[in-house]
Design an enzyme around this catalytic site. Structure first.
Site, PDB file in Angstrom:
ATOM      1  N   GLN A  95       0.851  -1.204   0.000  1.00 39.02           N
ATOM      2  CA  GLN A  95       0.000   0.000   0.000  1.00 39.02           C
ATOM      3  C   GLN A  95       0.880   1.244   0.000  1.00 39.02           C
ATOM      4  O   GLN A  95       1.654   1.469   0.943  1.00 39.02           O
ATOM      5  CB  GLN A  95      -0.947   0.063   1.200  1.00 39.02           C
ATOM      6  CG  GLN A  95      -1.940   1.231   0.972  1.00 39.02           C
ATOM      7  CD  GLN A  95      -2.837   1.549   2.138  1.00 39.02           C
ATOM      8  OE1 GLN A  95      -2.357   1.733   3.255  1.00 39.02           O
ATOM      9  NE2 GLN A  95      -4.135   1.616   1.899  1.00 39.02           N
ATOM     10  N   TYR A 174      -5.338  10.941   3.824  1.00 34.29           N
ATOM     11  CA  TYR A 174      -3.938  11.147   3.445  1.00 34.29           C
ATOM     12  C   TYR A 174      -3.889  11.929   2.112  1.00 34.29           C
ATOM     13  O   TYR A 174      -4.917  12.372   1.622  1.00 34.29           O
ATOM     14  CB  TYR A 174      -3.197   9.810   3.422  1.00 34.29           C
ATOM     15  CG  TYR A 174      -3.173   9.207   4.807  1.00 34.29           C
ATOM     16  CD1 TYR A 174      -2.354   9.753   5.798  1.00 34.29           C
ATOM     17  CD2 TYR A 174      -4.021   8.161   5.163  1.00 34.29           C
ATOM     18  CE1 TYR A 174      -2.361   9.245   7.098  1.00 34.29           C
ATOM     19  CE2 TYR A 174      -4.039   7.655   6.454  1.00 34.29           C
ATOM     20  CZ  TYR A 174      -3.208   8.197   7.421  1.00 34.29           C
ATOM     21  OH  TYR A 174      -3.229   7.712   8.696  1.00 34.29           O
TER      22      TYR A 174
HETATM   23  C1  LIG Z   1      -4.072  -0.846  13.604  1.00 39.04           C
HETATM   24  C2  LIG Z   1      -4.704  -0.375  12.326  1.00 39.04           C
HETATM   25  C3  LIG Z   1      -3.931   0.225  11.362  1.00 39.04           C
HETATM   26  C4  LIG Z   1      -4.486   0.647  10.148  1.00 39.04           C
HETATM   27  N1  LIG Z   1      -3.666   1.166   9.173  1.00 39.04           N
HETATM   28  C5  LIG Z   1      -4.162   1.411   7.930  1.00 39.04           C
HETATM   29  C6  LIG Z   1      -3.292   1.755   6.845  1.00 39.04           C
HETATM   30  O1  LIG Z   1      -2.057   1.841   6.973  1.00 39.04           O
HETATM   31  N2  LIG Z   1      -3.868   1.973   5.640  1.00 39.04           N
HETATM   32  C7  LIG Z   1      -5.222   1.883   5.433  1.00 39.04           C
HETATM   33  O2  LIG Z   1      -5.697   2.085   4.320  1.00 39.04           O
HETATM   34  N3  LIG Z   1      -6.069   1.540   6.442  1.00 39.04           N
HETATM   35  C8  LIG Z   1      -5.566   1.280   7.669  1.00 39.04           C
HETATM   36  N4  LIG Z   1      -6.412   0.840   8.670  1.00 39.04           N
HETATM   37  C9  LIG Z   1      -7.851   0.627   8.380  1.00 39.04           C
HETATM   38  C10 LIG Z   1      -8.135  -0.847   8.029  1.00 39.04           C
HETATM   39  O3  LIG Z   1      -7.561  -1.200   6.786  1.00 39.04           O
HETATM   40  C11 LIG Z   1      -9.656  -1.121   7.963  1.00 39.04           C
HETATM   41  O4  LIG Z   1     -10.219  -0.306   6.964  1.00 39.04           O
HETATM   42  C12 LIG Z   1     -10.363  -0.873   9.289  1.00 39.04           C
HETATM   43  O5  LIG Z   1      -9.671  -1.490  10.349  1.00 39.04           O
HETATM   44  C13 LIG Z   1     -11.817  -1.387   9.287  1.00 39.04           C
HETATM   45  O6  LIG Z   1     -11.840  -2.765   8.935  1.00 39.04           O
HETATM   46  P1  LIG Z   1     -12.010  -3.940  10.041  1.00 39.04           P
HETATM   47  O7  LIG Z   1     -13.336  -3.694  10.717  1.00 39.04           O
HETATM   48  O8  LIG Z   1     -12.002  -5.210   9.255  1.00 39.04           O
HETATM   49  O9  LIG Z   1     -10.876  -3.809  10.989  1.00 39.04           O
HETATM   50  C14 LIG Z   1      -5.880   0.467   9.911  1.00 39.04           C
HETATM   51  C15 LIG Z   1      -6.663  -0.120  10.905  1.00 39.04           C
HETATM   52  C16 LIG Z   1      -6.098  -0.547  12.093  1.00 39.04           C
HETATM   53  C17 LIG Z   1      -6.976  -1.221  13.112  1.00 39.04           C
END
Ligand SMILES: Cc1cc2nc3c(=O)[nH]c(=O)nc-3n(C[C@H](O)[C@H](O)[C@H](O)COP(=O)(O)O)c2cc1C
Length: 349
Positions: A95, A174
């Site tokens: 990414q 971002y």
């Molecule tokens: C610890 C953490 C770090 C994350 N870092 C990023 C990232 O670097 N880039 C991004 O697009 N989303 C990031 N996200 C968002 C996740 O990709 C995702 O969209 C979000 O956690 C919701 O999905 P979930 O309910 O399956 O966790 C992050 C989420 C968490 C929990």
């Protein structure tokens, strides 16, 4: 459906689960470590892994302990990761995440840049702790194409490092979404103002990546209407209609559920190639479930991404297959800690 295979660009994915990008803030001097290779290799049964955000250039570093892919040393370090994932039979995209105004000089060694000199009304991380986001330096018209090209250069380096492709981070406030927004972008040149102006940077960044490595190895992540990190998109449905029409036919768009179901379905219908849906969207109270994924596949999504569920469950595919219980996520160890990274085992029968 989730456990059926899918053809994505030139890759055959054995299932429709995507490990969502997650910053884990454990890089050393911009480089992923051998432990990072283990972490991703443990999760290689995912149909596709998308790494944590990786900065395409030095000024794009959003936070401490985040990895880059703009030096030879960083490329070499990523090769260890991609080799480990491939050795375990997996597929992995990097990414590419340029923080834009989300960043700090103490972190990047550069003053953050943005579409306009407008600070996000939110906090940023530094090694010293959390602090209000600084006012970024507005990119000049002559500088903007160079920042778009940084995504192309990083895409080329990602392929050199053994990645199967790249995902441009166009979500979550971002740089790319800053250009899309109606508040962070107050430019009066061709990169601002109208919808046509505000989508230009996203389109040029994607085109730079496509020119570097080919359309079938490029995706973009989007959070339509998402408001994290102080983003406002005042003309939201039209903005994304225009963006989807202007993008080349890349491998996929990866959409967070930050808009209502009706709009998400419209975007699905409007997009010609693969549609990855992240049901969790903006870190709601609960991690994504198998049922949510199946519902979205029935609604027309091709692939489903899971973030937090992948932290504690490296064998998420197998747990879904067998209906096994999931290990809940622990916020205390999301970032930086030694614990909570490679110490989650597969289900112990
Ligand atoms: C610890 C953490 C770090 C994350 N870092 C990023 C990232 O670097 N880039 C991004 O697009 N989303 C990031 N996200 C968002 C996740 O990709 C995702 O969209 C979000 O956690 C919701 O999905 P979930 O309910 O399956 O966790 C992050 C989420 C968490 C929990």
């Amino acid at each position: 459906m989730l456990l059926t295979s899918y053809r994505l660009g030139n890759l055959t994915l054995p299932n429709r689960l995507v490990m969502a990008p997650m910053t884990r803030a454990r890089a050393v001097d911009g480089k992923p470590t051998a432990t990072t290779a283990t972490y991703y290799a443990q999760r290689a049964t995912a149909g596709l892994i998308v790494t944590e955000g990786v900065h395409p250039n030095a000024v794009g570093q959003a936070g401490p302990f985040m990895p880059g892919i703009h030096t030879d040393e960083e490329v070499e370090a990523w090769r260890v990761v991609t080799d480990a994932v491939h050795a375990n039979g997996g597929r992995i995209f990097a990414q590419l995440m340029h923080g834009g105004r989300i960043g700090h000089p103490d972190v990047a060694g550069h003053h953050p840049v943005g579409p306009s000199a407008i600070a996000a009304k939110s906090d940023v991380f530094t090694t010293a702790g959390i602090t209000p986001a600084p006012v970024p330096r507005a990119l000049t018209s002559a500088e903007v194409p160079g920042q778009a090209q940084a995504f192309g250069d990083a895409a080329r380096r990602a392929v050199e490092a053994g990645f199967d492709g790249v995902e441009l981070h166009g979500a979550n406030g971002y740089l790319i979404q800053q250009f899309l927004s109606s508040n962070a972008n107050q430019r009066t040149d061709s990169y601002g103002g109208s919808i046509t102006g505000r989508i230009r940077f996203a389109v040029e960044a994607v085109e730079a990546a496509v020119d570097a490595i080919g359309a079938d190895r490029v995706g973009i992540r989007l959070s339509p209407g998402g408001e994290v990190q102080d983003i406002v998109e005042s003309d939201m449905p039209q903005l994304y209609d225009a963006l989807l029409k202007a993008l080349p036919d890349i491998a996929y768009i990866h959409v967070l559920a930050t808009a209502d179901d009706e709009l998400l379905m419209e975007l699905r219908k409007a997009w010609p190639t693969a549609f990855i849906l992240n049901p969790g969207g903006q870190i709601g109270p609960h991690e994504g479930t198998r049922e949510q994924g199946e519902r979205w596949l029935a609604n027309g999504a091709d692939l489903i991404s899971y973030g937090r569920a992948y932290i504690g469950n490296p064998d998420l595919v197998e747990r879904f297959r067998l209906g096994l219980p999931l290990v809940p996520t622990n916020r205390e160890t999301w970032f930086q800690t030694e614990a909570g990274y490679v110490d989650y085992p597969s289900y112990q029968h």
